[in-house]
Design a protein around this motif. Structure first.
Motif, PDB file in Angstrom:
ATOM      1  N   GLN A  54       0.825  -1.194   0.000  1.00 46.01           N
ATOM      2  CA  GLN A  54       0.000   0.000   0.000  1.00 46.01           C
ATOM      3  C   GLN A  54       0.866   1.253   0.000  1.00 46.01           C
ATOM      4  O   GLN A  54       1.768   1.406   0.829  1.00 46.01           O
ATOM      5  CB  GLN A  54      -0.931  -0.003   1.219  1.00 46.01           C
ATOM      6  N   LEU A  80       1.398   5.430   0.334  1.00 44.48           N
ATOM      7  CA  LEU A  80       0.895   6.464   1.226  1.00 44.48           C
ATOM      8  C   LEU A  80       1.255   7.803   0.611  1.00 44.48           C
ATOM      9  O   LEU A  80       2.423   8.198   0.588  1.00 44.48           O
ATOM     10  CB  LEU A  80       1.494   6.324   2.628  1.00 44.48           C
ATOM     11  N   GLN A  88      -6.883   5.722   1.415  1.00 46.75           N
ATOM     12  CA  GLN A  88      -5.880   5.567   2.463  1.00 46.75           C
ATOM     13  C   GLN A  88      -6.421   6.019   3.814  1.00 46.75           C
ATOM     14  O   GLN A  88      -6.158   5.377   4.842  1.00 46.75           O
ATOM     15  CB  GLN A  88      -4.626   6.341   2.067  1.00 46.75           C
ATOM     16  N   GLN A 106       2.614  -6.209   6.863  1.00 44.11           N
ATOM     17  CA  GLN A 106       2.722  -5.090   5.923  1.00 44.11           C
ATOM     18  C   GLN A 106       1.728  -3.984   6.280  1.00 44.11           C
ATOM     19  O   GLN A 106       2.056  -2.788   6.217  1.00 44.11           O
ATOM     20  CB  GLN A 106       2.493  -5.575   4.486  1.00 44.11           C
ATOM     21  N   TRP A 133       2.357  -0.184   7.492  1.00 46.96           N
ATOM     22  CA  TRP A 133       1.703   0.920   6.775  1.00 46.96           C
ATOM     23  C   TRP A 133       0.954   1.826   7.755  1.00 46.96           C
ATOM     24  O   TRP A 133       1.036   3.059   7.675  1.00 46.96           O
ATOM     25  CB  TRP A 133       0.727   0.361   5.731  1.00 46.96           C
TER      26      TRP A 133
END
Length: 201
Positions: A145, A147, A155, A179, A183
């Motif tokens: 993912q 950002l 997000q 993960q 994140w």
């Protein structure tokens, strides 16, 4: 503007985080709402009696969180948390829909425990909702993912969905999703409003 919400609401949290990212927090007054109180004027502001509801300066109201985030992006100039470029836009909106789905399924599980006696809980239905969350988190874990410097609506919603898993389900998601844990740590470090809107477990 007036935001009708409640501190534990992940959908209300979406709005508060978006307002912070867009520099609009000082234009919004948060007024607590009780969705179970028939006398709360939330039910006249939003006939569904749901939060969040945003009361505009002219008295009109907007709901749900997706519409409110779209409106906040609009008054902030547009293209800030909802990308303008079509591919990026629909990727962000798709991610928002997926993470809203995680929240919807999670809230249904919470409501089952809150409003129905345990003797009449329907376990297959609870498992059906839980499986939605498992599948969605597996997809998100498998796809690194990004950002953005200013996180987009997808997000923002992912952060709120993971935060809600911490709040209502004791963070059990963390063991199998390193993960996503990493994140979320990056999101929290980058977006002060995430910690500012955290509700103690």
């Amino acid at each position: 503007m007036i935001l009708r919400s409640a501190p534990p609401s992940p959908f209300g949290r979406k709005v508060k985080i978006a307002a912070g990212l867009l520099g609009l927090s000082d234009r919004i007054t948060i007024v607590a709402a009780d969705t179970n109180d028939a006398s709360d004027d939330l039910r006249t502001q939003n006939p569904l009696g749901k939060i969040p509801t945003l009361v505009l300066d002219d008295g009109q109201t907007l709901f749900d969180s997706r519409v409110i985030l779209d409106y906040l992006d609009h008054i902030a100039g547009g293209g800030r948390i909802i990308p303008r470029e079509p591919n990026a836009r629909f990727a962000a909106l798709r991610m928002q829909a997926l993470c809203d789905g995680i929240l919807d399924a999670s809230i249904l599980r919470v409501y089952e425990a809150r409003y129905r006696p345990q003797a009449i809980h329907h376990q297959p239905w609870l498992d059906y909702q839980a499986d939605k969350v498992v599948r969605a988190l597996a997809v998100l874990e498998a796809e690194p993912q990004a950002l953005d410097p200013v996180p987009h609506v997808g997000q923002i919603t992912l952060a709120c969905a993971l935060g809600y898993q911490d709040l209502r389900f004791a963070g059990t998601w963390r063991a199998n999703h390193p993960q996503l844990v990493a994140w979320l740590d990056r999101f929290a470090a980058q977006v002060p409003a995430f910690d500012q809107t955290r509700v103690a477990t």
